[in-house]
Design a protein around this motif. Structure first.
Motif, mmCIF file in Angstrom:
data_model
loop_
_atom_site.group_PDB
_atom_site.id
_atom_site.type_symbol
_atom_site.label_atom_id
_atom_site.label_comp_id
_atom_site.label_asym_id
_atom_site.label_seq_id
_atom_site.Cartn_x
_atom_site.Cartn_y
_atom_site.Cartn_z
ATOM 1 N N ILE A 17 0.857 -1.182 0.000
ATOM 2 C CA ILE A 17 0.000 0.000 0.000
ATOM 3 C C ILE A 17 0.889 1.225 0.000
ATOM 4 C CG2 ILE A 17 -1.563 1.387 1.429
ATOM 5 C CD1 ILE A 17 -2.854 -1.228 2.337
ATOM 6 N N TYR A 18 0.597 2.158 -0.907
ATOM 7 C CA TYR A 18 1.349 3.404 -0.892
ATOM 8 C C TYR A 18 0.391 4.580 -0.747
ATOM 9 C CZ TYR A 18 4.239 7.336 -2.178
ATOM 10 O OH TYR A 18 4.886 8.539 -2.159
ATOM 11 N N ALA A 19 0.687 5.460 0.184
ATOM 12 C CA ALA A 19 -0.154 6.634 0.381
ATOM 13 C C ALA A 19 0.718 7.877 0.465
ATOM 14 C CB ALA A 19 -0.967 6.477 1.659
ATOM 15 N N ARG A 20 0.174 8.965 -0.036
ATOM 16 C CA ARG A 20 0.957 10.212 -0.011
ATOM 17 C C ARG A 20 0.008 11.394 0.135
ATOM 18 N NH1 ARG A 20 2.980 14.125 -4.068
ATOM 19 N NH2 ARG A 20 1.824 13.153 -5.736
ATOM 20 N N VAL A 21 0.367 12.297 1.020
ATOM 21 C CA VAL A 21 -0.332 13.572 1.081
ATOM 22 C C VAL A 21 0.733 14.638 1.020
ATOM 23 C CG1 VAL A 21 -1.404 15.184 2.663
ATOM 24 C CG2 VAL A 21 -2.474 13.014 2.231
ATOM 25 N N SER A 22 0.550 15.586 0.114
ATOM 26 C CA SER A 22 1.635 16.540 -0.044
ATOM 27 C C SER A 22 1.383 17.901 0.587
ATOM 28 C CB SER A 22 1.978 16.715 -1.510
ATOM 29 O OG SER A 22 0.842 16.532 -2.288
ATOM 30 N N TYR A 74 3.677 1.883 2.804
ATOM 31 C CA TYR A 74 4.649 2.964 2.622
ATOM 32 C C TYR A 74 3.892 4.297 2.596
ATOM 33 C CZ TYR A 74 7.687 -0.866 1.285
ATOM 34 O OH TYR A 74 8.396 -2.027 1.279
ATOM 35 N N ILE A 75 4.251 5.176 3.482
ATOM 36 C CA ILE A 75 3.504 6.426 3.601
ATOM 37 C C ILE A 75 4.441 7.627 3.565
ATOM 38 C CG2 ILE A 75 1.910 7.739 5.053
ATOM 39 C CD1 ILE A 75 1.474 4.772 6.385
ATOM 40 N N ASP A 76 4.197 8.515 2.612
ATOM 41 C CA ASP A 76 4.961 9.769 2.567
ATOM 42 C C ASP A 76 4.081 10.916 3.034
ATOM 43 O OD1 ASP A 76 7.556 9.203 1.713
ATOM 44 O OD2 ASP A 76 6.868 8.885 -0.354
ATOM 45 N N GLU A 89 11.257 15.175 0.509
ATOM 46 C CA GLU A 89 11.614 14.067 -0.359
ATOM 47 C C GLU A 89 10.481 13.079 -0.315
ATOM 48 O OE1 GLU A 89 15.827 12.473 -0.465
ATOM 49 O OE2 GLU A 89 15.590 13.348 1.502
ATOM 50 N N ARG A 90 10.552 12.067 -1.137
ATOM 51 C CA ARG A 90 9.602 10.982 -0.968
ATOM 52 C C ARG A 90 10.377 9.720 -0.642
ATOM 53 N NH1 ARG A 90 6.177 11.415 -6.131
ATOM 54 N NH2 ARG A 90 6.271 13.665 -6.278
ATOM 55 N N PRO A 91 10.897 9.686 0.560
ATOM 56 C CA PRO A 91 11.777 8.565 0.931
ATOM 57 C C PRO A 91 11.043 7.231 0.903
ATOM 58 C CG PRO A 91 11.266 9.917 2.849
ATOM 59 C CD PRO A 91 10.715 10.633 1.660
#
Ligand SMILES: [Zn+2]
Length: 507
Positions: free
Chosen positions: A6-11, A44-46, A55-57
């Motif tokens: 699962i990948y999630a991102r909030v910028s 994986y959560i950025d 960054e988006r490590p």
């Protein structure tokens, strides 16, 4: 067994408010994973913080694990495709890795994106659309910026000599720093002291640097030149000067916009226009002179100080006469040039005129290369040992990290989340670090990768041409790995002949 990522991102905060929040994304993604009967879930959560360096490590970690871990992943679950990457180039790169590992992309709205050509096309089109939306957003933001600048407002940015005034959205003069700026211009235009000497003088006075950071705590001649070139100090700040474009996943192009597109904003002047213009004249003169002498340094980058083993740099002596054709250049031990924290004390090495060293090295090489026998004998004593490989790897890793950072900054700039000036400032700082790093890598690589040449080929290369000109000589001298130099005499003056100790190491 069903392995799911699962990948999630909030910028930005805005996205979080619009219900894109990480928690909402994760909840949906986990639900989806359960529906699919996943037995193993990796998350994986950025999380982003607006305006800050980002960054988006986690995305990188995820891609790394996909490539290197022993687990065979079946699917990647995301909230929406644009969580992965907002530009089609980045998306294409991620898809390629997923494709190579046979991983399906499933979004929480139920859309499956497989690994067949049609799906890839659809994914890339969606990526393009989101890229187009970004471009629109950016254009709108640029229009807003132009309007703001026309009203005499600038973005909040750090600039030496000024303090940003939040109310009027422009600079006030920082009196203390402005004094330094005035001094720099005065030294340069009136006393005719070069940028290098000015930097040295300021360092001696222990004046804090414009951009203090962990690695940069001294004034460099480039800092000085940057200040001298900056018209803001004469009251005109050029904004919208640079344009950033992403030309590939790793490369960022920074171009100067045509002058007609720049927007000049008035700021409080620290020096007079006439002084600034005079500085430009001198700078341009120097530049032209430098260009003429470029490429003729036979030994640049090869000479090391025999006492402290640090590089020796070519430096021009400061002559009192205004006659620019009569310059004398010296090899000078690095510790005598940049003597600041982190470097050893100044060593006792004396400087040596460049032409004297060049002549001596060439004549010594003539003796060494006199015959194959003399060459073989010399090589037996002097071949360099191969170490330094581990250090090289470390430096290359570090460089990659810096490049990733650059990439992220551009991402953020392109997404409209970072002001141009701040992005420029950050990129400049990174570029400075990268320059230093590249130089070290280049030096090490030259040592590490070159196989020792055969005596035959060395000898032939040297004797290829009968009367080599400087350019040819320079080419021939590339078979020299390094030269240790030490001056033994204690005579003074331009015309005395120095006594030199020389150790030439060949490849
Ligand atoms: Zn030294």
């Amino acid at each position: 067994m069903y392995n799911v990522i699962i990948y999630a991102r909030v910028s930005t905060l805005i996205q979080a408010e619009q219900g894109y929040s990480i928690d909402a994304q994760l909840e949906d993604c986990r639900k989806k994973a359960q529906e699919l009967g996943a037995t193993n879930i990796e998350e994986y959560i950025d999380r982003g913080k607006s305006g800050k360096f980002l960054e988006r490590p986690e995305l990188q970690k995820m891609l790394y694990n996909i490539k290197h871990s022993e687990t065979n992943y079946d699917a990647l679950i995301i909230y929406k495709l644009d969580r992965l990457s907002r530009d089609s180039m980045g998306l294409a790169y991620i898809i390629k890795i997923l494709q190579q590992n046979n991983i399906k992309i499933i979004s929480t709205d139920g859309a499956h994106y497989g690994t067949n050509p049609q799906d890839i096309l659809i994914m890339q089109m969606m990526g393009s659309i989101s890229e187009f939306e970004n471009a629109l957003r950016k254009e709108r933001s640029i229009r807003g910026k132009i309007e703001k600048r026309r009203q005499g407002k600038i973005d909040k940015v750090k600039k030496y000599g000024f303090i940003y005034n939040n109310k009027k959205k422009n600079f006030d003069i920082n009196k203390e720093e402005a004094e330094i700026i005035k001094k720099i211009f005065n030294w340069f235009t009136e006393e005719r002291i070069g940028a290098f000497k000015i930097a040295k003088r300021i360092n001696k006075l222990k004046i804090p640097t414009p951009l203090p950071s962990k690695n940069i705590h001294i004034w460099h001649e480039n800092t000085i030149r940057g200040i001298l070139r900056d018209e803001s100090y004469a009251g005109t700040m050029h904004t919208m000067k640079y344009k950033f474009e992403k030309i590939s996943i790793k490369k960022i192009k920074k171009t100067i916009r045509p002058k007609s597109e720049w927007i000049d904003v008035s700021v409080p002047a620290i020096v007079e226009k006439i002084t600034w213009e005079k500085a430009q004249e001198i700078l341009n003169d120097n530049k032209n002179n430098k260009r003429n002498t470029k490429n003729i340094w036979l030994l640049q980058g090869l000479v090391l100080c025999n006492i402290c083993k640090k590089p020796m740099y070519i430096k021009q002596t400061i002559t009192k006469s205004k006659n620019t054709n009569n310059k004398v250049f010296y090899f000078r031990c690095r510790t005598k040039i940049y003597n600041h924290a982190g470097l050893p004390e100044k060593c006792d090495a004396r400087s040596v005129q460049v032409n004297v060293v060049e002549d001596l090295v060439w004549n010594t090489l003539l003796k060494i290369f006199y015959s194959k026998e003399t060459l073989e004998k010399y090589l037996k004593r002097n071949r360099k040992e191969n170490t330094e490989n581990i250090l090289l790897e470390e430096l290359i890793t570090k460089r990659q990290t810096l490049l990733n950072k650059k990439n992220t900054i551009t991402d953020w700039f392109l997404d409209g989340k970072l002001e141009e000036d701040i992005a420029t400032e950050k990129l400049n700082k990174l570029n400075m670090e990268l320059d230093t790093l590249n130089l070290r890598i280049k030096m090490l690589k030259k040592n590490a990768t070159k196989q020792p040449a055969t005596i035959e080929s060395l000898y032939n290369k040297f004797h290829e041409v009968n009367n080599p000109d400087r350019e040819k000589k320079k080419e021939i001298i590339q078979s020299v790995d390094k030269i240790y130099l030490e001056r033994l005499d204690d005579t003074n003056g331009k015309y005395c002949v120095p006594k030199l100790k020389l150790n030439i190491i060949l490849y």
